[in-house]
Design a protein around this motif. Structure first.
Motif, PDB file in Angstrom:
ATOM      1  N   UNK A  22       2.040  -8.197  -4.254  1.00 17.74           N
ATOM      2  CA  UNK A  22       2.399  -7.281  -3.171  1.00 17.74           C
ATOM      3  C   UNK A  22       3.292  -7.970  -2.154  1.00 17.74           C
ATOM      4  N   UNK A  23       4.342  -7.287  -1.735  1.00 18.85           N
ATOM      5  CA  UNK A  23       5.067  -7.666  -0.534  1.00 18.85           C
ATOM      6  C   UNK A  23       4.447  -6.913   0.641  1.00 18.85           C
ATOM      7  N   UNK A  24       4.825  -7.279   1.837  1.00 21.31           N
ATOM      8  CA  UNK A  24       4.238  -6.608   2.995  1.00 21.31           C
ATOM      9  C   UNK A  24       4.494  -5.108   2.958  1.00 21.31           C
ATOM     10  N   UNK A  52       3.426  -2.012   9.587  1.00 20.78           N
ATOM     11  CA  UNK A  52       4.863  -1.730   9.532  1.00 20.78           C
ATOM     12  C   UNK A  52       5.561  -2.194  10.810  1.00 20.78           C
ATOM     13  N   UNK A  53       4.901  -2.032  11.944  1.00 20.05           N
ATOM     14  CA  UNK A  53       5.457  -2.521  13.213  1.00 20.05           C
ATOM     15  C   UNK A  53       5.574  -4.034  13.200  1.00 20.05           C
ATOM     16  N   UNK A  85       1.603  -2.321   2.790  1.00 19.89           N
ATOM     17  CA  UNK A  85       1.502  -1.245   3.779  1.00 19.89           C
ATOM     18  C   UNK A  85       1.400   0.111   3.102  1.00 19.89           C
ATOM     19  N   UNK A  86       2.196   0.317   2.059  1.00 21.58           N
ATOM     20  CA  UNK A  86       2.163   1.589   1.319  1.00 21.58           C
ATOM     21  C   UNK A  86       0.775   1.818   0.715  1.00 21.58           C
ATOM     22  N   UNK A  87       0.190   0.788   0.148  1.00 18.46           N
ATOM     23  CA  UNK A  87      -1.118   0.948  -0.497  1.00 18.46           C
ATOM     24  C   UNK A  87      -2.200   1.259   0.530  1.00 18.46           C
ATOM     25  N   UNK A  88      -2.104   0.657   1.710  1.00 19.69           N
ATOM     26  CA  UNK A  88      -3.062   0.980   2.771  1.00 19.69           C
ATOM     27  C   UNK A  88      -2.920   2.436   3.189  1.00 19.69           C
ATOM     28  N   UNK A  89      -1.651   2.892   3.295  1.00 19.18           N
ATOM     29  CA  UNK A  89      -1.406   4.248   3.787  1.00 19.18           C
ATOM     30  C   UNK A  89      -1.769   5.317   2.771  1.00 19.18           C
TER      31      UNK A  89
END
Length: 514
Positions: A465-467, A491-492, A471-475
């Protein structure tokens, strides 16, 4: 002799101010409508951009800004506004369970009902192109019949006691199933003014509201008697114990509230998030740096090779080496996914035949990361090669002739002349490539989907995973609910990190080449 210029009707001030006035009224109406719907950010953005546009196009002194305004408006609408929205969401508990306002969440809870009172068997009987609803009390055997009606929308049917049910064959289970949505919208009122609704495919039952609301906003469960109060710290109606303290039960759906810095603090204080976040951040930086180094190295070397004057068939080689750039990246990624297949992929078949090994490209963290870098180098080198081919044309031949007279060889020419003269103009593009690969979501999503997965984490996370994919997987893939607030916080942080790294790279570049 003075020449009087005639102005056309469409150039008159009356028409201009009429159009501006109409546009102003339209914008005002849209802003009020957005504000009434609770879309405050959209309303503010629309008001600002529209006001600036009307001022620029109405004021002669601001005419020069007409050519800049579309770009500024586009940047504000497609860059700044999403950024502001993301930062705003990062300070809330917005998630799959907390999407509504408190008022809307209360309305949803108040609409819930529970079964109470008698249960009646029901039947539908055709009456021409209409229907009649018949209810039968299983205990007393009494029958109740409605007037004729048609399916569609919410209906309130008054039933009267009847001596017998209508003659004829009643609707079968298939007809009832097909019209189930319409039947659930029917409320049957009995002679004693009690109401019944459909509770199963063969029964109507008495229902009551599950919750009642007090003047202070407290909800009471009419079945269990448990009381719930809105907890604005977490955005849920939460049960209250007899001593007035919060209980463990929460009612879903919740509602959106501002929680301050909690999402950011979770990233650094929750071990299940902090450890994968830091590991993924380090891997993201390594991946981006290695990709830039390898793509530039391969592209530069191949550009020098195909520019070699003694090489025959240079045009063919150029076309073949540029082909990967012409193929859409998502197609190439999916092809590589098949080539690296551990059991049936051609790459493992070759390695097995030659060396007797079959690397676990998708299940072992190290080999999976190696595969990611190999594929990304293949996708990125043609772009760098094309740039280097153009830059090589700008290097004067006199430098190589002078070097040849001093007895320098090809490698000395490359490291002493070619490399220094190519690196400087390539530096801004290398920084842009670093920023792009820092957020290279498509490659990770299509090739490994972040896998292999890490164990013991609070949020879904993988070794590749990249950041941005994390982030996509968390969302959107969170097992405990899609946590958009936490994803927005990460994301921020990504935005801040990429911006900081870009600034550091630019300053380092200036210090090196100034």
């Amino acid at each position: 002799m003075d020449v009087v210029k005639k102005s056309h009707w469409w150039q008159s001030d009356v028409l201009k101010w009429s159009v501006i006035g109409l546009l102003g009224l339209l914008v005002g109406y849209l802003v009020v409508l957005m504000y009434a719907q609770g879309e405050y950010l959209f309303a503010i953005m629309t008001l600002i951009l529209s006001s600036l546009g009307l001022y620029i196009f109405a004021n002669r002194k601001a005419y020069a800004w007409r050519y800049v305004y579309p770009g500024m408006a586009g940047m504000g609408l497609f860059v700044l506004f999403p950024l502001v929205c993301t930062i705003a969401i990062a300070f809330t508990n917005y998630s799959s369970t907390n999407q509504l306002t408190q008022e809307r969440a209360q309305e949803v809870l108040m609409d819930r009902q529970y079964q109470a009172g008698k249960t009646f068997n029901f039947g539908l009987y055709p009456a021409g192109d209409e229907w009649q609803l018949a209810l039968t009390d299983g205990e007393s055997g009494k029958n109740y019949l409605s007037d004729t009606f048609k399916f569609g929308g919410e209906q309130h049917l008054k039933l009267k006691e009847a001596d017998a049910i209508p003659a004829g064959e009643k609707a079968n289970l298939r007809v009832i199933t097909q019209n189930r949505a319409a039947l659930t919208q029917i409320t049957a009122e009995m002679p004693d003014e009690s109401t019944l609704t459909m509770s199963s495919l063969r029964q109507f039952s008495g229902t009551r509201p599950l919750y009642t609301v007090a003047d202070n906003g407290e909800l009471t469960n009419n079945q269990s008697g448990v009381k719930y109060r809105p907890n604005n710290d977490i955005g849920f109606y939460q049960s209250v114990n007899a001593d007035g303290n919060w209980g463990n039960e929460q009612l879903s759906p919740g509602y959106t509230v501002t929680i301050g810095w909690k999402n950011f603090l979770r990233v650094f204080h929750d071990d299940g998030i902090q450890k994968p976040f830091m590991a993924i951040f380090v891997w993201t930086v390594i991946f981006s740096v290695l990709t830039v180094i390898l793509t530039v190295a391969v592209g530069m070397i191949l550009a020098c090779v195909v520019q070699w004057e003694s090489l025959k068939g240079k045009a063919i080689y150029r076309v073949m080496l540029i082909l990967p750039y012409a193929v859409p990246s998502f197609i190439s990624i999916l092809i590589f996914k098949g080539l690296f297949n551990q059991s049936f992929g051609e790459i493992n078949m070759m390695l097995s035949s030659l060396f007797g090994i079959k690397p676990a490209w998708f299940s072992d963290p190290t080999t999976a990361r190696s595969m990611i870098i190999i594929v990304n180098t293949w996708l990125g080198y043609p772009y760098m090669m094309i740039l280097c081919m153009g830059l090589l044309k700008a290097i004067p031949d006199d430098l190589y002739e002078a070097s040849a007279m001093d007895g320098a060889g090809p490698f000395q020419n490359f490291f002493k002349i070619t490399l220094p003269l190519l690196i400087k103009p390539l530096t801004p593009l290398m920084i842009a490539s670093f920023a792009f690969n820092f957020n290279n979501f498509v490659l990770i999503q299509l090739l490994t989907n972040g896998g292999p997965d890490r164990l013991g984490t609070t949020t879904p996370a993988g070794y590749t995973d990249l950041l941005v994919s994390y982030t996509y997987r968390i969302a959107f893939e969170g097992g405990g609910g899609q946590d958009f607030g936490l994803a927005a916080a990460i994301a921020t942080l990504i935005f801040i990190l990429v911006g900081a790294l870009a600034i550091v790279n630019l300053k380092a570049t200036r210090m090196k080449f100034d």
